[in-house]
Write an enzyme that holds these catalytic residues in place. Structure first.
Site, short mmCIF file in Angstrom:
data_model
loop_
_atom_site.label_atom_id
_atom_site.label_comp_id
_atom_site.label_asym_id
_atom_site.label_seq_id
_atom_site.Cartn_x
_atom_site.Cartn_y
_atom_site.Cartn_z
N GLU A 1 -33.74 43.98 69.56
CA GLU A 1 -34.66 43.37 70.31
C GLU A 1 -34.65 42.46 70.37
OE1 GLU A 1 -35.42 46.52 69.17
OE2 GLU A 1 -34.86 47.54 71.20
N TYR B 1 -27.49 35.58 69.18
CA TYR B 1 -26.80 36.36 69.17
C TYR B 1 -25.97 36.88 70.01
CZ TYR B 1 -30.47 37.98 66.81
OH TYR B 1 -31.51 38.40 65.51
C1 COA Z 1 -33.15 32.55 65.51
C2 COA Z 1 -32.14 32.24 63.91
C3 COA Z 1 -32.22 33.37 62.82
C4 COA Z 1 -30.88 31.19 64.26
O1 COA Z 1 -30.80 30.63 62.54
P1 COA Z 1 -30.64 29.19 61.87
O2 COA Z 1 -30.47 29.50 61.02
O3 COA Z 1 -30.90 28.18 62.40
O4 COA Z 1 -28.63 29.61 63.21
P2 COA Z 1 -27.43 28.79 63.01
O5 COA Z 1 -27.75 27.35 62.45
O6 COA Z 1 -26.70 29.86 62.05
O7 COA Z 1 -26.95 28.50 64.30
C5 COA Z 1 -26.06 29.28 65.34
C6 COA Z 1 -26.46 28.86 67.16
O8 COA Z 1 -27.40 29.73 67.05
C7 COA Z 1 -27.73 29.36 68.68
N1 COA Z 1 -29.38 28.41 67.74
C8 COA Z 1 -29.32 28.31 66.70
N2 COA Z 1 -31.00 27.79 66.99
C9 COA Z 1 -31.02 27.35 67.90
C10 COA Z 1 -31.82 26.34 68.22
N3 COA Z 1 -32.86 26.24 67.89
N4 COA Z 1 -31.26 26.47 70.05
C11 COA Z 1 -30.86 26.77 70.65
N5 COA Z 1 -29.69 26.97 70.35
C12 COA Z 1 -29.66 27.90 68.92
C13 COA Z 1 -27.25 28.01 68.25
O9 COA Z 1 -25.91 28.29 69.08
C14 COA Z 1 -26.12 28.05 67.60
O10 COA Z 1 -24.87 27.31 67.11
P3 COA Z 1 -24.64 25.65 67.17
O11 COA Z 1 -25.76 25.38 65.65
O12 COA Z 1 -23.26 25.16 66.64
O13 COA Z 1 -25.32 24.93 68.33
C15 COA Z 1 -33.18 31.28 63.56
O14 COA Z 1 -34.06 30.12 64.22
C16 COA Z 1 -34.89 32.00 62.92
O15 COA Z 1 -34.82 32.52 61.94
N6 COA Z 1 -35.74 31.98 64.00
C17 COA Z 1 -37.51 32.14 63.51
C18 COA Z 1 -36.99 34.12 63.45
C19 COA Z 1 -36.81 34.62 64.51
O16 COA Z 1 -36.58 34.44 65.85
N7 COA Z 1 -35.70 35.59 63.92
C20 COA Z 1 -35.07 35.99 64.91
C21 COA Z 1 -36.33 37.00 65.47
S1 COA Z 1 -34.53 38.89 66.82
#
Ligand code: COA
Length: 148
Positions: free
Chosen positions: A104, A116
């Site tokens: 979720e 995702y």
């Molecule tokens: C969601 C989360 C885990 C992503 O981790 P991350 O290390 O930033 O992700 P990545 O660098 O591997 O990004 C992979 C892809 O995800 C998407 N993405 C990641 N952050 C994004 C943002 N801020 N806005 C839009 N797309 C995003 C993009 O498609 C990205 O690919 P790109 O950088 O080539 O465009 C991180 O933002 C986080 O920890 N957020 C807070 C906690 C959270 O919300 N967890 C998920 C709960 S369900």
């Protein structure tokens, strides 16, 4: 820069809690992580250059994996670590004979939904008012991926 995955331990909880508090409006408590460890959920941390950079908690049973928490420390986001964690979780689920994985995510969490989707998850439903929110409640989007 080197990264490695290892199993979460009780000694990680201070660091995990510190990351959690910064990146979520409604963070998991230390107790939620301690309970996950005690329950035998798959709790892993991602280290970058020896420092705690992210973590994931997954419950796997009866051919189904449920991703409960996936997080990257705020200063290290958007550098591929979330993808690295997620790829690890997908392989872990396969290794544990899971056929599907689901999760979720808050409707407003566009970053996570994009992450995702990029890794092959589909949005399959909405759980009304699933999450606490500042004013009232927020819907969850349910996402799934077939692993075979
Ligand atoms: C969601 C989360 C885990 C992503 O981790 P991350 O290390 O930033 O992700 P990545 O660098 O591997 O990004 C992979 C892809 O995800 C998407 N993405 C990641 N952050 C994004 C943002 N801020 N806005 C839009 N797309 C995003 C993009 O498609 C990205 O690919 P790109 O950088 O080539 O465009 C991180 O933002 C986080 O920890 N957020 C807070 C906690 C959270 O919300 N967890 C998920 C709960 S369900």
């Amino acid at each position: 820069m080197t990264t490695r995955m290892r199993q979460m331990e009780a000694a990680d909880l201070d660091g995990v809690e510190a990351i959690e508090r910064v990146i979520y409006s409604h963070p998991w408590t230390r107790g939620n992580f301690a309970d996950s460890l005690a329950a035998g959920y798959h709790c892993w941390v991602l280290e970058r250059d020896g420092q705690l950079a992210g973590y994931a908690v997954t419950m796997i049973a009866a051919g189904e994996a449920h991703l409960l928490n996936l997080s990257v420390a705020a200063p290290l986001q958007r550098q591929g670590l979330g993808s690295e964690l997620l790829r690890f979780v997908l392989q872990l689920a396969r290794d544990c004979a899971a056929v599907t994985i689901y999760l979720e995510v808050r409707e407003s969490n566009t970053a996570a939904r994009a992450l995702y989707a990029r890794h092959g998850f589909s949005e399959v439903g909405v759980r009304k008012g699933y999450y606490p929110a500042t004013a009232s409640r927020e819907d969850a989007v349910t996402m799934t991926k077939v692993l075979i």
